[in-house]
Design an enzyme around this catalytic site. Structure first.
Site, PDB file in Angstrom:
ATOM      1  CG  HIS A 120      36.828  36.157  44.604  1.00  0.00           C
ATOM      2  ND1 HIS A 120      36.198  36.366  43.543  1.00  0.00           N
ATOM      3  CD2 HIS A 120      38.010  35.874  44.017  1.00  0.00           C
ATOM      4  CE1 HIS A 120      36.585  36.464  42.352  1.00  0.00           C
ATOM      5  NE2 HIS A 120      37.853  35.994  42.629  1.00  0.00           N
ATOM      6  CD  GLU A 224      43.551  34.267  40.659  1.00  0.00           C
ATOM      7  OE1 GLU A 224      44.582  33.756  41.137  1.00  0.00           O
ATOM      8  OE2 GLU A 224      42.695  34.217  40.335  1.00  0.00           O
TER       9      GLU A 224
END
Length: 370
Positions: A120, A224
């Site tokens: 990201h 994550e």
């Protein structure tokens, strides 16, 4: 009649134990995890020599995929003489033909995919860690929702992060039109806002083939590594849907975050197992060869380890491709187990035969026709 039934069953018994995987590259969950009671697993190998990111000499700190054709190495392929005898095709066109040939010629338990794995763009949590320093971030600021000015719970992208996504979008526009890079056939994203937004800003609005639209699927296990920091807690499903209504959620995706606790973190081994599970799911349920994954530095690191790729750290907004060979390993039954299952099959079929012939069973007269 009984003897005839048994002979028929014995003649069919080999089909009971056969398992045809097919050549499409799609394995069902049942095919991936079982073979009539036996276990199976998927073994991954990254085929090196095709991308700069799988070369140990490449420095991940300075490397920028947008300036190097996604890292595709300029080299010949064994299929060039047949596909491009006049040397008119682009590097990506020749590579795509080579990969498709690998899938065409491999055995029924093997498939190849090219994964485009992107981290990201910069989020507010990244900016906060840079500002406060990693020790203070981990020990004090990270577990907080923000600092009174900025919120980093399920952090959104900073202006710099949005700019990184714009850069990625421009890269794909050029790569699709000029370099003829294959458009992804499937798109997957972490459920955290920073990753889902990155996927949307990167691929939305591109001139994609009609048969390969941008229709991303959100997968819980692409998130994550789960720590006590609030940036690792995801928003509820309803909120994510309101921000990105075109995104599809995988089956069973929970409304609320059931993984983040706030008082304990995920171990490295647990994250590795989660990475293996999500890759197994993608490889066993997706027919596509060209797959986009938008995730996080830690989770991509875990995926690379599962794929037996060299370590390659990603800065925010950076990406790494990998040519992956996946092989299903079927663990064989013992002979005793095979025969026990055969006899169970015989008994069941005989029982069904007599029931269908109208024979009933009671305590007084077993086997008498009802």
């Amino acid at each position: 009649m009984l003897a005839t039934s048994v002979l028929v069953l014995l003649s069919l018994s080999s089909s009971c134990f056969a398992w045809e995987w097919g050549k499409s590259g799609k394995w069902s969950r049942k095919e991936r995890t079982t073979c009539h009671g036996g276990e199976s697993t998927i073994n991954y190998t990254t085929i090196s020599g095709f991308f700069q990111q799988d070369d140990p000499a490449t420095d991940p700190k300075s490397f920028d995929y947008t300036e190097s054709n996604y890292g595709l190495i300029e080299r010949p392929y064994p299929t060039d003489n047949k596909f491009d005898p006049n040397g008119k095709k682009t590097q990506w066109e020749r590579f795509a033909y080579y990969v498709n040939t690998l899938n065409r010629d491999c055995d029924k338990n093997t498939q190849y995919k090219v994964l485009f794995m992107a981290r990201h763009g910069e989020g507010y949590h990244n900016a906060a860690e840079s500002y406060y320093g990693t020790p203070a971030w981990n020990c004090y600021w990270g577990p907080l929702e923000g600092n009174g000015t900025t919120v980093w719970r399920d952090a959104q992208l900073t202006e710099a992060g949005i700019a990184q996504c714009t850069k990625a979008n421009n890269f794909w526009k050029h790569a699709l039109a000029v370099e003829k890079i294959p458009a992804p056939q499937s798109y997957y994203s972490s459920p955290l806002i920073r990753s889902a937004t990155t996927a949307n800003l990167t691929f939305n609005g591109l001139n994609l083939p009609a048969e390969r639209p941008f229709a991303p699927t959100v997968k819980e296990f692409l998130r994550e590594g789960i720590s006590m920091r609030t940036c690792d807690e995801r928003s509820n499903k309803t909120y994510v849907q309101s921000l990105l209504p075109a995104f599809i959620f995988e089956e069973g995706f929970a409304e609320d975050d059931e993984l983040w606790k706030g008082y304990e973190g995920e171990t490295a081994e647990a994250q590795l197992q989660r990475a293996k599970a999500v890759l197994d799911d993608i490889f066993s349920s997706d027919d596509g060869t060209w797959v986009s994954i938008t995730s996080h530095s830690g989770q991509i690191r875990a995926c690379l380890k599962v794929l037996n790729h060299i370590e390659f750290g990603l800065s925010t907004g950076q990406a790494i491709p990998a040519l992956v060979k996946a092989v299903v390993d079927l663990r064989k039954f013992t002979t005793d187990h095979q025969y026990s299952r055969l006899w169970m099959c015989l008994l069941k079929c005989l029982f069904d035969y007599f029931i269908n012939r109208g024979y009933g069973y009671n305590n007084n007269n077993a086997g008498v026709k009802a």
